[in-house]
Design a protein around this motif. Structure first.
Motif, PDB file in Angstrom:
ATOM      1  N   UNK A 184       0.837  -1.208   0.000  1.00 21.64           N
ATOM      2  CA  UNK A 184       0.000   0.000   0.000  1.00 21.64           C
ATOM      3  C   UNK A 184       0.864   1.247   0.000  1.00 21.64           C
ATOM      4  N   UNK A 185       1.858   1.305   0.909  1.00 22.94           N
ATOM      5  CA  UNK A 185       2.698   2.502   0.970  1.00 22.94           C
ATOM      6  C   UNK A 185       3.575   2.650  -0.271  1.00 22.94           C
ATOM      7  N   UNK A 186       3.790   1.541  -1.015  1.00 26.67           N
ATOM      8  CA  UNK A 186       4.547   1.609  -2.268  1.00 26.67           C
ATOM      9  C   UNK A 186       3.673   2.017  -3.451  1.00 26.67           C
ATOM     10  N   UNK A 187       2.380   2.212  -3.204  1.00 29.26           N
ATOM     11  CA  UNK A 187       1.481   2.631  -4.269  1.00 29.26           C
ATOM     12  C   UNK A 187       1.091   1.517  -5.220  1.00 29.26           C
ATOM     13  N   UNK A 188       1.168   0.261  -4.781  1.00 29.28           N
ATOM     14  CA  UNK A 188       0.853  -0.871  -5.641  1.00 29.28           C
ATOM     15  C   UNK A 188      -0.602  -1.299  -5.471  1.00 29.28           C
ATOM     16  N   UNK A 189      -1.132  -1.930  -6.494  1.00 29.64           N
ATOM     17  CA  UNK A 189      -2.484  -2.489  -6.422  1.00 29.64           C
ATOM     18  C   UNK A 189      -2.444  -3.992  -6.174  1.00 29.64           C
ATOM     19  N   UNK A 190      -1.236  -4.582  -6.246  1.00 31.34           N
ATOM     20  CA  UNK A 190      -1.077  -6.012  -6.028  1.00 31.34           C
ATOM     21  C   UNK A 190      -0.141  -6.255  -4.851  1.00 31.34           C
ATOM     22  N   UNK A 191      -0.523  -7.170  -3.975  1.00 28.22           N
ATOM     23  CA  UNK A 191       0.293  -7.536  -2.816  1.00 28.22           C
ATOM     24  C   UNK A 191       0.766  -8.967  -3.006  1.00 28.22           C
ATOM     25  N   UNK A 192       2.069  -9.130  -3.217  1.00 27.50           N
ATOM     26  CA  UNK A 192       2.602 -10.475  -3.470  1.00 27.50           C
ATOM     27  C   UNK A 192       2.549 -11.323  -2.207  1.00 27.50           C
ATOM     28  N   UNK A 193       2.331 -12.642  -2.414  1.00 29.13           N
ATOM     29  CA  UNK A 193       2.183 -13.577  -1.303  1.00 29.13           C
ATOM     30  C   UNK A 193       2.754 -14.929  -1.703  1.00 29.13           C
TER      31      UNK A 193
END
Length: 647
Positions: free
Chosen positions: A581-590
């Motif tokens: 979120x703080x990196x401005x991404x719409x995808x969170x890798x898991x």
């Protein structure tokens, strides 16, 4: 003046064809086969245990090669088939051809004929074969004990027929690359060329890969490129049918990586007694024909042969090379051959590649013929290891991971040699059952690519990886082979675009299991609010119940929880990008891992922060035999949707 040792001898004139980037020697001898004799370009090949030729059994559009020659079996009155079956013959990673078994007469340089059993190629394809300068090969294995049963051993047949003197058990290669001419002399040596710096390589059986004991191999104490020692206590082989360096994947790939860094490093082969040094001007070779024509390329290639450094004309063109046998007379005109070793002497008119000599001197003269039994040394049997993933492992890229195991849960540190540098956290599982000779041990790992150190941040810090595969025992060596899915949740300009990248990684053990725990768990603090926390369901009714913890300084996100469904429930362990979120991404890798009763799983992908949908690729590994690792890991996918917030 004739400086050759007395006795019967045969000299096969040899020519150098154009150097091609296929790993095969450009040297061959034109020898007639059949009645009347049909001239064919044949390599005299110490890297094989068969005699074979390209034949007119090949369809017109197959068996195309630079040498162009084909043996027409129908035109030879002395030809006979010795078997009615066609079968494949494998040259290992180099290629495979279809063959039929036959016999005919070989016409020697003295005009005599010699009955020979041989293989006729009926089909082959691929760039390696297409670039062959020769039409076939005559095997020169290190011992008659390792000859393929349906193929004759030329040197042994020459002794049996009385064309060579068993007191002079030598095969000497003398190649002049500048003149593109040379010789292979059997049954004698040129004493004038056995002076000055030299190396003696006593034969030692290579047993890491079964079925290739016929190569002329010796112990190699060290292999260095520049000031870096890349391997110690491995095996060296000299192969007159080869050109370039090849063998162990890791050693060859690290060599190429070191050369790519610049500085023209020398390659140094260190033996117990003696040393060979090849400068960059010798291993960087102009490609004279084939797809790479006109390029100057370093001659190193992975070949999947563990702990082996093999080379051919790249060294032999600068040396006078003598292969020495021990002849054993078993009966009337019955001779067996055992290997003694190889002598290498610097050519006085070429680069002096032997930079340290052996203390053992070559003594010219006849050798005694043994009449009793000679026992070849058995391959060294290495004790079985624990087959736990605990310990330090290095892959073919040079990346290193150090792992510990508690129960069947894995934790550790990964040091990458590709992309960004730094140390990264690892977690995962190994299956409960240890690996055996007929079955591997499944392993699943997750890696968070957010560095644990103070290196400058880059886009890969938002990425994760899932790995799945197994430890297999291959000839008493543990090999960890993993399918790898790299989840790039953002673009990294100059390296990769957003997406999931697939690779297959092979690791070999650097050290046995360690007792000190090697991971980042001690830095983890408390549970945090994170979009991944909660309960997620897939269409097949499998449910993920996940909790996310964080390391306050490094912002490392650790995932724990359960995967439950119709097959039961299992603990999960993994990582997620808590900086998305703080990196401005719409995808969170898991990337998360789990262990079943008989196998392991690695689930990796991205959480879409806008749609709140978790898309995961699933790698599932169950135990297989080492020969069936190509079906060890199954790939599937699942879409998980939120069904509740975890409390």
């Amino acid at each position: 003046m004739n400086t050759c040792l007395p006795g019967k001898r045969l000299v096969f004139p040899m020519q150098r064809g154009p150097f091609q980037n296929n790993g095969a020697t450009p040297w061959y001898s034109t020898i007639a086969l059949g009645t009347p004799g049909q001239p064919l370009k044949l390599a005299i090949d110490s890297g094989t245990n068969i005699t074979w030729v390209t034949s007119t059994l090949c369809p017109p559009d197959q068996c195309t090669h630079f040498g162009t020659g084909r043996f027409d079996y129908r035109a030879s009155s002395s030809f006979t088939f010795t078997d009615c079956l066609q079968r494949p013959y494998s040259f290992g990673p180099w290629g495979t051809m279809q063959i039929e078994s036959a016999s005919d007469v070989l016409n020697t340089p003295t005009g005599a004929t010699l009955p020979m059993k041989l293989f006729l190629a009926t089909g082959y394809g691929g760039a390696q074969f297409k670039q062959l300068d020769w039409d076939g090969g005559i095997g020169l294995p290190c011992s008659s004990a390792y000859v393929e049963g349906r193929s004759s051993f030329l040197f042994q047949e020459l002794l049996r027929s009385g064309q060579l003197d068993p007191a002079h058990p030598y095969v000497a290669f003398d190649w002049n690359a500048n003149d593109r001419e040379g010789t292979c002399q059997m049954g004698a040596i040129d004493q004038s060329k056995t002076h000055g710096p030299h190396v003696f390589l006593p034969w030692s059986v290579y047993s890491k890969v079964p079925g290739v004991e016929y190569i002329w191999s010796a112990d190699l104490k060290s292999y260095s490129v520049g000031d870096e020692t890349l391997a110690t206590d491995v095996t060296f082989a000299l192969d007159s049918g080869s050109s370039q360096f090849k063998g162990d994947d890791r050693i060859m790939q690290q060599t190429l990586a070191r050369i790519a860094r610049g500085g023209s490093p020398a390659v140094v082969l260190g033996f117990a007694e003696g040393e060979i040094t090849l400068g960059a001007q010798l291993y960087n070779v102009l490609i004279e024909e084939g797809p790479d024509k006109g390029k100057t390329l370093p001659q190193f290639a992975p070949l999947g042969l563990a702990d082996l450094v093999l080379v051919g004309s790249l060294v032999m063109e600068h040396c006078y090379t003598v292969h020495e046998y021990q002849i054993v007379k078993c009966g009337h005109e019955v001779y067996s051959l055992a290997p003694v070793g190889i002598w290498l002497f610097n050519r006085p008119d070429g680069p002096q590649i032997i930079t340290r000599s052996s203390s053992r001197r070559f003594i010219a003269g006849p050798r005694p013929v043994a009449t009793g039994k000679v026992t070849l040394p058995a391959p060294a049997v290495q004790p079985l290891r624990s087959t736990s993933v605990a310990g330090t492992w290095k892959n073919d890229y040079g990346s290193v991971m150090t792992l510990t195991v508690t129960g069947n849960q894995i934790s550790g540190i990964y040091q990458s040699s590709t992309g960004s540098t730094g140390q990264y956290a690892v977690t995962g599982y190994q299956s409960s059952s240890a690996a055996a000779s007929n079955q591997g041990r499944p392993v699943a790992l997750a890696i968070d690519w957010h560095s644990l150190g103070n290196e400058p941040a880059d886009p890969s810090w938002n990425w994760t990886s899932g790995l799945c595969g197994q430890i297999s025992l291959v000839e008493h060596e543990e090999v960890l082979e993993l399918s790898h899915l790299l989840v790039a949740s953002s673009d990294f300009p100059g390296l990769a675009q957003q997406g999931t990248y697939v690779d297959k990684l092979r690791y070999r053990r650097c050290s046995p299991g360690v007792t000190e725990r090697q991971d980042a768990n001690s830095f983890l603090q408390t549970k945090i609010d994170n979009p991944l926390t909660g309960r997620w369901m897939a269409p097949d009714a499998n449910v993920l119940t996940l909790t996310v913890e964080a390391q306050s300084k490094g912002r490392l996100g650790r995932v724990t929880g359960k995967l439950s469904g119709p097959a039961g429930a299992m603990e999960v362990s993994g990582f997620t990008d808590i900086c998305a979120v703080e990196s401005g991404l719409t995808l969170q890798s898991t990337a998360i891992t789990a262990a079943q009763e008989t196998g392991v799983l690695s689930l990796c992908g991205t959480l879409d922060l806008k749609s709140d949908v978790l898309e995961l690729s699933i790698l599932t590994c169950t135990p297989t035999a080492p020969t069936l690792t190509y079906v060890q890991t199954r790939l599937s996918s699942a879409t998980f949707k939120r069904i509740g917030v975890y409390q």
